[in-house]
Scaffold this active site. Structure first.
Site, PDB file in Angstrom:
ATOM      1  N   SER A 299       0.782  -1.246  -0.158  1.00  0.00           N
ATOM      2  CA  SER A 299      -0.092  -0.147   0.038  1.00  0.00           C
ATOM      3  C   SER A 299       1.017   1.276  -0.119  1.00  0.00           C
ATOM      4  CB  SER A 299      -0.681   0.002   1.372  1.00  0.00           C
ATOM      5  OG  SER A 299      -1.403   1.128   1.382  1.00  0.00           O
TER       6      SER A 299
ATOM      7  N   TYR B 170      -1.666   0.378  11.148  1.00  0.00           N
ATOM      8  CA  TYR B 170      -1.787  -0.171   9.836  1.00  0.00           C
ATOM      9  C   TYR B 170      -0.483  -0.124   9.007  1.00  0.00           C
ATOM     10  CZ  TYR B 170      -3.594  -1.029   5.218  1.00  0.00           C
ATOM     11  OH  TYR B 170      -3.801  -1.609   3.769  1.00  0.00           O
TER      12      TYR B 170
END
Length: 325
Positions: free
Chosen positions: A130, A154
Site C-alpha cells: 500500500s 496499519y
C-alpha cells in the site's frame, strides 16, 4: 483479453474484500481455476452477491495458519498467488493493533513461507502492499525508492509485509512482486466510514456527507477495476527483469478530501449538500500520493480509468445497490 489465465490454478487471499471480489470475478471471467482463502463469510460482499463461491474452491481459514496455507497450495497445485488478505481498515488497526499485526505481518510471512516450501508449484506471487507502507515523507510524490517507514499501526503492518515479501525474493528467490496502490474505491466497498462510499451514500440519500478529518488530507484515489487490471497485467509480465520489484499504481492525481467530496456531489447533482467537517481524524498521514513512472517505463502500464470515470461507475453501482436494498 488474453488466454493467459485459462485453466491456471490461482489462489486469492482476501477474496471477500473490495479488491478481492473484483479480482475473483475477473479471474472467473478469464476461465482461471479459482481457489479462495476466506476467513469470514460476508453475505453483503460482492464476492457472495455475484455467486462467485459457486465458481471457486473455498478454503475456510486464516492466514495465521501456516499448515493450512501449505496444504491449500499443495493440494490444489497453485501456480499463481494474489495475496490481498489483510485487516485493511485504519480505524480498526488503531483500536486493535495486535489483530492487525497478526493478520498483516504474520499472515504475510506464513504465506511467503508456504510458497517458498513448494517452489515446483508456485510460479508467481503478487503481494498487495500500500502507499501507507511509505509512511510520512516530506519529499512527495512517493517513488519506489522512497523508504518504508510507517509509524501508525496499519502503516507499520504494510511496511513489514512489504519488506518480508522482498526478503523472501532476495534470500530464496521466491518469485514475488509487490504492488503499492493509492486509496482504492469502487462498488462493493461497504465500509461507509471511508470517504468515497460514505459520501456517495449520503448524496444518494439526500444527506450531508460526513468528513472525519479537517478535509485537507491528500490522497491518490484509484478505481478498483483499474487495480484489478494492473494486478493481472503485472502477474502476466512477471519475468526476471521485474521479479522482486515493487511497483506503484495510481492515477497520479492527488486530491484532498474536500475535493473528492465535491466531485462526488457534482456527479450526483447534489452540490446543495454541504459536508459536515468534524476534524476528528488522528494517527493518519496528512499527505500521500504516488509517482508511477517505474510501472509505466518498466512494465509499459498505464491506467485505464480517470478518477471521474471510476466515480461515475461507482456511483451507478451504489445507486443500483441502494435501490435494491
Amino acid at each position: 483479453m488474453s488466454d493467459f489465465w485459462k485453466e491456471r490454478n490461482v489462489l486469492v487471499t482476501g477474496a471477500t474484500g473490495l479488491l478481492g471480489s473484483w479480482l475473483a470475478e475477473e479471474l472467473t471471467t478469464r476461465k482461471a481455476n479459482l481457489i479462495c482463502l476466506v476467513r469470514d463469510w460476508v453475505p453483503q460482499s460482492p464476492f457472495v452477491a455475484k455467486g462467485l463461491p459457486e465458481e471457486a474452491v473455498l478454503v475456510r481459514g486464516e492466514l495465521e495458519d501456516l499448515d493450512l496455507l501449505r496444504r491449500t497450495i499443495n493440494e490444489y497445485e497453485v501456480g499463481t498467488v494474489f495475496h490481498l488478505g489483510a485487516q485493511a481498515v485504519v480505524g480498526t488497526a488503531i483500536r486493535s493493533p495486535l489483530s492487525s499485526f497478526e493478520s498483516n505481518i504474520r499472515g504475510t510471512w506464513n504465506l511467503m513461507e508456504a510458497c517458498r516450501s513448494l517452489p515446483k508449484l508456485v510460479e508467481r506471487i503478487v503481494v498487495a502492499s500500500s502507499d501507507k507502507a511509505y509512511g510520512p515523507h516530506a519529499d512527495l510524490p512517493y517513488t519506489e525508492a522512497s523508504s518504508l517507514q510507517g509509524i501508525y499501526p496499519y502503516d507499520v503492518s504494510k511496511s513489514c509485509a512489504d519488506l518480508i515479501s522482498q526478503s523472501y525474493f532476495q534470500t530464496y528467490r521466491t518469485p514475488v512482486c509487490v504492488t503499492r496502490c493509492g486509496n482504492l474505491f469502487g462498488g462493493g466497498d461497504l465500509n461507509f466510514n471511508r470517504i468515497v462510499p460514505g459520501t456517495i451514500r449520503s448524496a444518494l440519500r439526500g444527506e450531508r456527507p460526513i468528513v472525519r478529518s479537517d478535509g485537507r488530507f491528500v490522497r491518490d484515489y484509484f478505481y478498483v477495476r483499474d487495480a484489478v487490471a494492473a494486478y493481472l497485467y503485472l502477474a502476466e509480465v512477471m519475468t526476471d527483469r521485474c521479479l522482486g520489484e515493487a511497483f506503484n499504481f495510481g492515477n497520479e492525481q492527488p486530491l484532498d478530501v474536500l475535493e473528492i467530496v465535491q466531485r462526488i456531489l457534482g456527479l450526483t447533482d447534489r452540490t446543495d449538500l454541504q459536508p459536515k467537517v468534524r476534524n476528528e481524524a488522528t494517527a493518519e498521514i496528512r499527505e500521500q500520493y504516488l509517482d508511477c513512472t517505474k510501472a509505466k517505463k518498466v512494465l509499459g502500464w498505464k491506467p485505464l480509468y480517470s478518477v471521474e470515470d471510476g466515480l461515475r461507475q461507482t456511483i451507478q453501482w451504489y445507486a443500483e445497490w441502494l435501490g435494491a436494498a
